[in-house]
Scaffold this active site. Structure first.
Site, PDB file in Angstrom:
ATOM      1  N   TYR A  20       0.846  -1.090   0.001  1.00  0.00           N
ATOM      2  CA  TYR A  20       0.037  -0.085   0.171  1.00  0.00           C
ATOM      3  C   TYR A  20       0.723   1.476  -0.280  1.00  0.00           C
ATOM      4  CZ  TYR A  20      -3.439  -3.468   1.596  1.00  0.00           C
ATOM      5  OH  TYR A  20      -3.986  -4.665   2.023  1.00  0.00           O
ATOM      6  N   TYR A 148     -14.533  -5.012   3.703  1.00  0.00           N
ATOM      7  CA  TYR A 148     -13.223  -5.411   2.961  1.00  0.00           C
ATOM      8  C   TYR A 148     -12.990  -6.915   3.251  1.00  0.00           C
ATOM      9  CZ  TYR A 148      -8.113  -5.997   2.442  1.00  0.00           C
ATOM     10  OH  TYR A 148      -6.940  -6.367   1.810  1.00  0.00           O
ATOM     11  N   ASP A 242     -17.116 -13.416   6.879  1.00  0.00           N
ATOM     12  CA  ASP A 242     -15.596 -13.332   6.802  1.00  0.00           C
ATOM     13  C   ASP A 242     -15.130 -12.668   7.996  1.00  0.00           C
ATOM     14  OD1 ASP A 242     -12.947 -12.416   6.293  1.00  0.00           O
ATOM     15  OD2 ASP A 242     -13.290 -11.188   4.577  1.00  0.00           O
ATOM     16  N   LYS A 271      -5.533 -14.375   9.736  1.00  0.00           N
ATOM     17  CA  LYS A 271      -5.007 -13.425  10.938  1.00  0.00           C
ATOM     18  C   LYS A 271      -4.504 -13.972  12.167  1.00  0.00           C
ATOM     19  CE  LYS A 271      -5.485  -9.199   8.366  1.00  0.00           C
ATOM     20  NZ  LYS A 271      -6.422  -8.850   7.741  1.00  0.00           N
TER      21      LYS A 271
HETATM   22  C1  PLP Z   1      -7.029  -9.286   6.251  1.00  0.00           C
HETATM   23  C2  PLP Z   1      -8.412  -9.393   5.835  1.00  0.00           C
HETATM   24  C3  PLP Z   1      -8.526 -10.233   4.624  1.00  0.00           C
HETATM   25  C4  PLP Z   1      -7.477 -10.415   3.800  1.00  0.00           C
HETATM   26  O1  PLP Z   1      -6.433 -11.331   4.321  1.00  0.00           O
HETATM   27  P1  PLP Z   1      -5.017 -11.518   3.644  1.00  0.00           P
HETATM   28  O2  PLP Z   1      -4.375 -12.724   4.654  1.00  0.00           O
HETATM   29  O3  PLP Z   1      -4.447 -10.112   3.973  1.00  0.00           O
HETATM   30  O4  PLP Z   1      -5.278 -11.779   2.336  1.00  0.00           O
HETATM   31  C5  PLP Z   1      -9.763 -10.308   4.224  1.00  0.00           C
HETATM   32  N1  PLP Z   1     -10.876 -10.221   5.027  1.00  0.00           N
HETATM   33  C6  PLP Z   1     -10.862  -9.420   6.119  1.00  0.00           C
HETATM   34  C7  PLP Z   1     -12.011  -9.249   7.026  1.00  0.00           C
HETATM   35  C8  PLP Z   1      -9.400  -8.971   6.420  1.00  0.00           C
HETATM   36  O5  PLP Z   1      -9.489  -8.515   7.865  1.00  0.00           O
END
Ligand code: PLP
Length: 421
Positions: A20, A148, A242, A271
């Site tokens: 970024y 996101y 997600d 994460k």
């Molecule tokens: C960080 C994140 C992603 C993407 O994960 P990466 O490991 O960076 O590809 C997707 N969805 C959410 C909600 C996130 O916080």
């Protein structure tokens, strides 16, 4: 810069391309020598308290001895083996434990190596679920403003293009319908109207439950999620949560969906999955979704398979991380952190430039009226000894769950001082 910088540092990083970043004007990244607990130790001798746990991953602090020992043991035996046609105990154990911890019958785990990819896999599962049933018109996902879901192309298509990092690509990605979260009478009516007209074109509904993270740390009530579950059921749609950010305690319950008392059809996790040790993600599907692929027809198979799928080192780290959630009082610590964040940040409530202050679980968000120079703010925080990453109009704290009261107090006091200055 001090004179002790190693050659690769003083050369001005001629070979890396950082995330970024406008490389021409970005602040040079700080060189890190090591990490321990909630601290980042820089090459130049300075130390920072990490306020964001390395993008929300290091939930037990850095270098936790239990995770380190598990990875070291695994490294001796088998750092990696392909997952196609072969399997291994660390992955089988992890899959069983995840399905045990997750609510409802989220019972089939597909491993991958990053959050974005786990979202791609969830989307492919939903799209093909319908194809396998012979329904060909369901090509879209309903996603929400402020959301996101990652940086790969499929995931980008369901990110909020206006708010997120991907507005540049609008028009180049397959357009997906995007609505406001159904928070009030108007947005509920819009959702209902949209689904009445377009449900037959949708494969599923995709949402980050309770907190939309990278889109601006926007909170919503659990009631919204029950509403989405009901809407998905009414129209026979697949509901995808997600939980890459919210999973593993961040919002106060082990998974955000538990706070709403509902179960999605597919959940994505990453994460904090390995406690910030190695790259790993999981897409977990319900029995109903899995059954949609169960067939004698090879064309009904899920055609996806990352090279490093279910990497044994990463699975060992994740198993050790789950041990810690079982053996240590993480949810209690998170509740204590929530109180500490609310108390510690409260002096900002009436600050001139503060628009909103909010806390949920181990997430504290200061939303500013204007954040003109995030780089200057970040630099001021580093000079004061804390690591945060302000973006758009917010500065947030998402510390490790193991942070002590003193360090948390220092983190909030420093942020208050820097923001009040
Ligand atoms: C960080 C994140 C992603 C993407 O994960 P990466 O490991 O960076 O590809 C997707 N969805 C959410 C909600 C996130 O916080």
């Amino acid at each position: 810069m001090t004179s002790q910088q190693p050659a690769w540092f003083t050369a001005g990083y001629p070979h890396i391309w950082t995330p970024y970043s406008q490389m021409k004007i970005a602040l040079p990244p700080l060189a890190v020598a090591r990490t321990e607990g909630v601290r980042i130790y820089l090459d130049d001798g300075r130390e920072l308290i990490d306020g964001i746990a390395s993008w929300w991953t290091a939930c037990h602090g850095y270098n936790h001895p239990h995770i380190r020992a598990a990875v070291t043991r695994q490294l001796e035996v088998m750092p990696h083996v392909m997952f196609g046609g072969l399997t291994h105990e660390p992955a089988l154990a992890l899959a069983a434990r995840l399905t045990e911890m997750l609510p409802g019958d989220l019972s089939r785990v597909f491993f991958s190596d990053s959050g974005s990819v786990s979202v791609e896999v969830a989307m492919k599962m939903a799209l093909q679920f319908w194809l396998n049933k012979g329904e060909r018109g369901r090509t879209q996902f309903l996603a929400f403003k402020g959301g996101y879901h990652g940086d790969t192309l499929g995931a980008m298509a369901v990110c909020d293009p206006g708010e997120g990092m991907h507005s540049l690509f609008t028009g180049l990605l397959p357009p997906q319908p995007m609505l406001e979260l159904p928070t009030d009478a108007d947005s509920i009516a819009t959702l209902d109207r949209f689904l009445d007209q377009h449900a037959g074109e949708l494969a599923g509904i995709l949402v980050e439950p309770l907190i939309q993270g990278a889109g601006g740390m926007i909170f919503h009530d659990a009631e919204i999620l029950r509403r989405l579950r009901a809407a998905a059921d009414a129209h026979g749609l697949i509901l995808i949560f997600d939980e890459i950010f919210t999973g593993f305690g961040r919002t106060g319950t082990m998974f955000a969906c538990e706070a709403a008392g509902i179960v999605p059809d597919i959940i994505t996790l990453s994460k904090a999955l390995t406690g910030g040790t190695l790259a790993l993600a999981a897409t977990v599907a319900s029995g109903k979704i899995f059954d949609g692929f169960w067939s004698d027809d090879p064309d009904h198979a899920l055609m996806h398979g990352p090279t490093y799928m279910a990497n044994p080192l990463a699975c060992a780290a994740a198993n050790a991380s789950l041990d810690l959630f079982q053996s240590e009082p993480r949810l209690q610590q998170i509740a204590t952190i929530a109180d500490g964040l609310a108390d510690g940040l409260s002096p900002l409530r009436n600050a001139r430039n503060v628009k909103d202050l909010r806390v949920m679980g181990a997430v504290g968000v200061v939303q500013l009226k204007r954040l003109e120079d995030p780089k200057a703010l970040q630099r001021a925080c580093v000079e004061a000894g804390i690591w945060v990453r302000p973006f758009r109009d917010i500065v947030y704290l998402t510390p490790s769950f193991t942070i002590g009261a003193d360090d948390l107090g220092q983190l909030t006091a420093t942020l208050v001082k820097v923001l009040a200055a």
